[in-house]
Design a protein around this motif. Structure first.
Motif, mmCIF file in Angstrom:
data_model
loop_
_atom_site.group_PDB
_atom_site.id
_atom_site.type_symbol
_atom_site.label_atom_id
_atom_site.label_comp_id
_atom_site.label_asym_id
_atom_site.label_seq_id
_atom_site.Cartn_x
_atom_site.Cartn_y
_atom_site.Cartn_z
ATOM 1 N N LEU A 414 0.874 -1.170 0.000
ATOM 2 C CA LEU A 414 0.000 0.000 0.000
ATOM 3 C C LEU A 414 0.910 1.219 0.000
ATOM 4 N N THR A 415 0.971 1.898 -1.132
ATOM 5 C CA THR A 415 1.883 3.022 -1.286
ATOM 6 C C THR A 415 1.120 4.336 -1.220
ATOM 7 N N VAL A 416 1.846 5.381 -0.811
ATOM 8 C CA VAL A 416 1.266 6.708 -0.693
ATOM 9 C C VAL A 416 2.349 7.733 -1.029
ATOM 10 N N TYR A 417 1.953 8.835 -1.643
ATOM 11 C CA TYR A 417 2.870 9.954 -1.838
ATOM 12 C C TYR A 417 2.630 10.953 -0.718
ATOM 13 N N SER A 418 3.653 11.161 0.089
ATOM 14 C CA SER A 418 3.592 12.138 1.167
ATOM 15 C C SER A 418 4.652 13.187 0.861
ATOM 16 N N GLY A 419 4.215 14.423 0.631
ATOM 17 C CA GLY A 419 5.136 15.385 0.061
ATOM 18 C C GLY A 419 5.497 14.899 -1.334
ATOM 19 N N LEU A 423 6.090 6.394 -0.217
ATOM 20 C CA LEU A 423 6.359 5.577 0.958
ATOM 21 C C LEU A 423 5.398 4.400 0.987
ATOM 22 N N CYS A 424 5.707 3.411 1.807
ATOM 23 C CA CYS A 424 4.878 2.216 1.945
ATOM 24 C C CYS A 424 4.329 2.090 3.361
ATOM 25 N N LEU A 425 3.084 1.585 3.453
ATOM 26 C CA LEU A 425 2.532 1.239 4.750
ATOM 27 C C LEU A 425 3.335 0.072 5.319
ATOM 28 N N ASP A 426 3.711 0.151 6.599
ATOM 29 C CA ASP A 426 4.736 -0.719 7.171
ATOM 30 C C ASP A 426 4.355 -1.084 8.603
ATOM 31 N N ALA A 427 4.511 -2.372 8.959
ATOM 32 C CA ALA A 427 4.370 -2.793 10.352
ATOM 33 C C ALA A 427 5.690 -2.496 11.047
ATOM 34 N N SER A 428 5.677 -1.545 11.968
ATOM 35 C CA SER A 428 6.912 -1.032 12.562
ATOM 36 C C SER A 428 7.740 -2.136 13.197
ATOM 37 N N GLY A 429 9.032 -2.160 12.852
ATOM 38 C CA GLY A 429 9.947 -3.131 13.453
ATOM 39 C C GLY A 429 9.613 -4.567 13.131
ATOM 40 N N LYS A 430 8.831 -4.783 12.055
ATOM 41 C CA LYS A 430 8.369 -6.124 11.694
ATOM 42 C C LYS A 430 7.595 -6.771 12.838
ATOM 43 N N GLY A 431 6.883 -5.959 13.595
ATOM 44 C CA GLY A 431 6.138 -6.453 14.751
ATOM 45 C C GLY A 431 5.008 -7.382 14.368
ATOM 46 N N THR A 432 4.750 -8.336 15.217
ATOM 47 C CA THR A 432 3.679 -9.313 14.999
ATOM 48 C C THR A 432 2.769 -9.438 16.219
#
Length: 497
Positions: A414-419, A423-432
């Motif tokens: 899931l990509t987005v243009y910010s500025g 960037l990509c939507l991301d699960a922080s730190g590969k958290g589960t």
């Protein structure tokens, strides 16, 4: 039976596939015809299932497991059992109609307001080869975890269903089976898997294993493996590959090592096949949504002691290795094991049945627009159009800005243009774990940046199996997004576009 509709669908499928995966056209037509009618009515079933086709080919199913649909045209029993966390009660989840699709609404109702795990995957063959929680073994001494019942939502034949999402440490087994091949007896097996959910751990398997839960030596297993580990055999590209776990080796060809003819496969829905008999075995694979099967290997057994003849023991495993190695990950939708070595023609007919079943996700690649948080009436938003990697996303009033415009890519990002930055939507730190922050990050193609947009409106992280969640079911601007166990609640419902 709507034969003209099936014929048009078959011709489109054959025109769109490569010759190597086209299969035998006459046999595919037969398989398509006997499965016609999957779209007719709310619970219309195939007139035959994969196991009817195997039986017609002289290699009947001796185990048949699925959480999504019946694998016989006449089957009308339970598919699987779930247990809810709130009170420990269990419920069998059956079908909308005989020979049809899973009654996912029954699971949703039973598990409403709490979480559920899958406790039993029933054998539809009548031989009682049910899969339950795997006990400890030589590689991992404690019993494995059970799969969260809502972590792999899917649509099959237009109906909501759930697969079996297996993260590391999760696995199923039956050590006391009936009719499964032992010794050097011939057998076949297939599984429909999520081709985007895998890792390099040992070992995401489905098939024949040791009854002792220990490594009993060369040739004591014969199972489908899917992943990208390269410790033993491997194929072309970077993986993942369909290979055979024959114990003390994952084989892509005649010996452990490189087989250029075993391709990397990452179809969203993947058909994986392994079959074996006296000094003969094969690997086949194909897209479970369209087209035929490719033969990735067919030939003699490994020329190492123990594999010719084989010493299969006849247990059944799912998600783990024969000694309970449970470091792998994957998602399973359906699979069978047969008595006897199936012909390619029979498998081609089964593949046509699988593609006609209609596995799909609800949102196609390339879809672009605002990602609406249904329960809040707001949009998923990058705060202040930040370009800083690690910025946690929020919900905010929809206004059509680029920092609220998301694209679902063919690789499930899931990509987005910010500025000016993509960037990509991301699960922080590969958290589960529950509460993991959902952030934007530089796109890197890793599984913590892959998301399934499901038919029930949920969005699940491929790595974690958890749902994109509006924290606390709040509706205020600035409420942050996180990962949480899928609950079916409105704060986990999303709409893209």
């Amino acid at each position: 039976m709507k034969i003209p509709h099936v014929w048009r669908r078959l011709r489109r499928s054959l025109r769109s596939t490569t010759p190597a995966r086209a299969g035998a056209a006459v046999v595919i037509l037969l398989g398509a015809l006997v499965t016609a009618g999957t779209a007719a009515g709310p619970a219309q079933a195939a007139t035959q299932g994969p196991c009817d086709l195997y039986a017609a080919g002289g290699t009947p199913c001796v185990a048949a497991h699925s959480t999504t649909r019946a694998l016989y045209g006449s089957y009308n029993g339970p598919l699987y059992q779930v247990r809810r966390a709130s009170d420990g009660s269990t419920a069998d989840i059956g079908l909308l109609a005989a020979g049809g699709y899973a009654n996912a609404a029954a699971q949703d109702s039973f598990c409403s307001g709490t979480s559920c795990v899958i406790t039993v995957i029933y054998d539809q063959s009548g031989k009682g080869n049910n899969l339950t929680q795997a006990p400890g073994g030589g590689a991992a001494p404690n019993p494995d975890n059970l799969a969260n019942a809502t972590s792999a939502p899917v649509t099959v034949g237009g109906h909501a269903a759930y697969g079996v999402f297996i993260p590391q440490g999760t696995g199923y087994r039956d050590d006391h089976t009936n009719g499964i091949a032992t010794g050097d007896q011939p057998e076949g097996m297939y599984a429909v898997l999520d081709g985007s959910h895998y890792n390099g751990g040992c070992c995401f398997d489905y098939g024949n294993a040791e009854t002792t839960n220990h490594d009993d030596g060369n040739g004591t297993m014969e199972a489908i493996y899917f992943g990208n580990i390269k410790v033993w055999g491997y194929g072309s590209g970077n993986g993942p590959w369909v290979m055979a776990d024959q114990e003390n080796g994952l084989f892509s060809g005649v010996n452990a090592g490189y087989n250029a003819n075993d391709p990397s496969v990452n179809d969203r829905f993947l058909t994986a096949i392994v079959k074996g008999g006296p000094n003969q075995w094969a690997i086949r694979s194909g897209n479970a949504q369209s087209g035929g099967l490719a033969t990735d290997y067919s030939g003699p057994r490994p020329n190492v002691n123990g594999y010719n003849p084989m010493h299969k023991e006849g247990a059944i495993i799912l998600g783990i290795g024969g000694d309970n190695s449970n470091g792998a990950a994957g998602t399973f939708y359906e699979g069978v094991m047969t008595s006897g070595y199936p012909s390619d023609a029979t498998e081609n007919a089964v593949q046509a049945n699988i593609t006609a079943a209609g596995y799909t996700t609800s949102t196609s690649a390339g879809a672009t627009g605002e990602l609406h948080a249904v329960g809040a009436g707001k949009c998923l938003d990058v705060p202040n159009a930040s370009t800083t990697a690690g910025t946690q996303v929020q919900i905010y009033d929809c206004w059509g800005g680029t920092n609220q415009t998301w694209t679902h890519t063919s690789s499930d990002q899931l990509t987005v243009y910010s500025g000016s930055s993509q960037l990509c939507l991301d699960a922080s730190g590969k958290g589960t774990t529950n509460g993991t922050k959902v952030v934007v990050w530089t796109c890197n193609g890793q599984s913590n940046q892959q998301w399934h947009l499901n038919g029930d409106g949920s969005i699940t992280g491929v790595q974690s199996g958890l749902c994109l969640d509006v924290t606390g079911a709040a509706t205020a601007n600035g409420t942050l997004a996180q990962l949480w166990t899928c609950s079916g609640q409105s704060n986990q419902k999303w709409s893209l576009g």
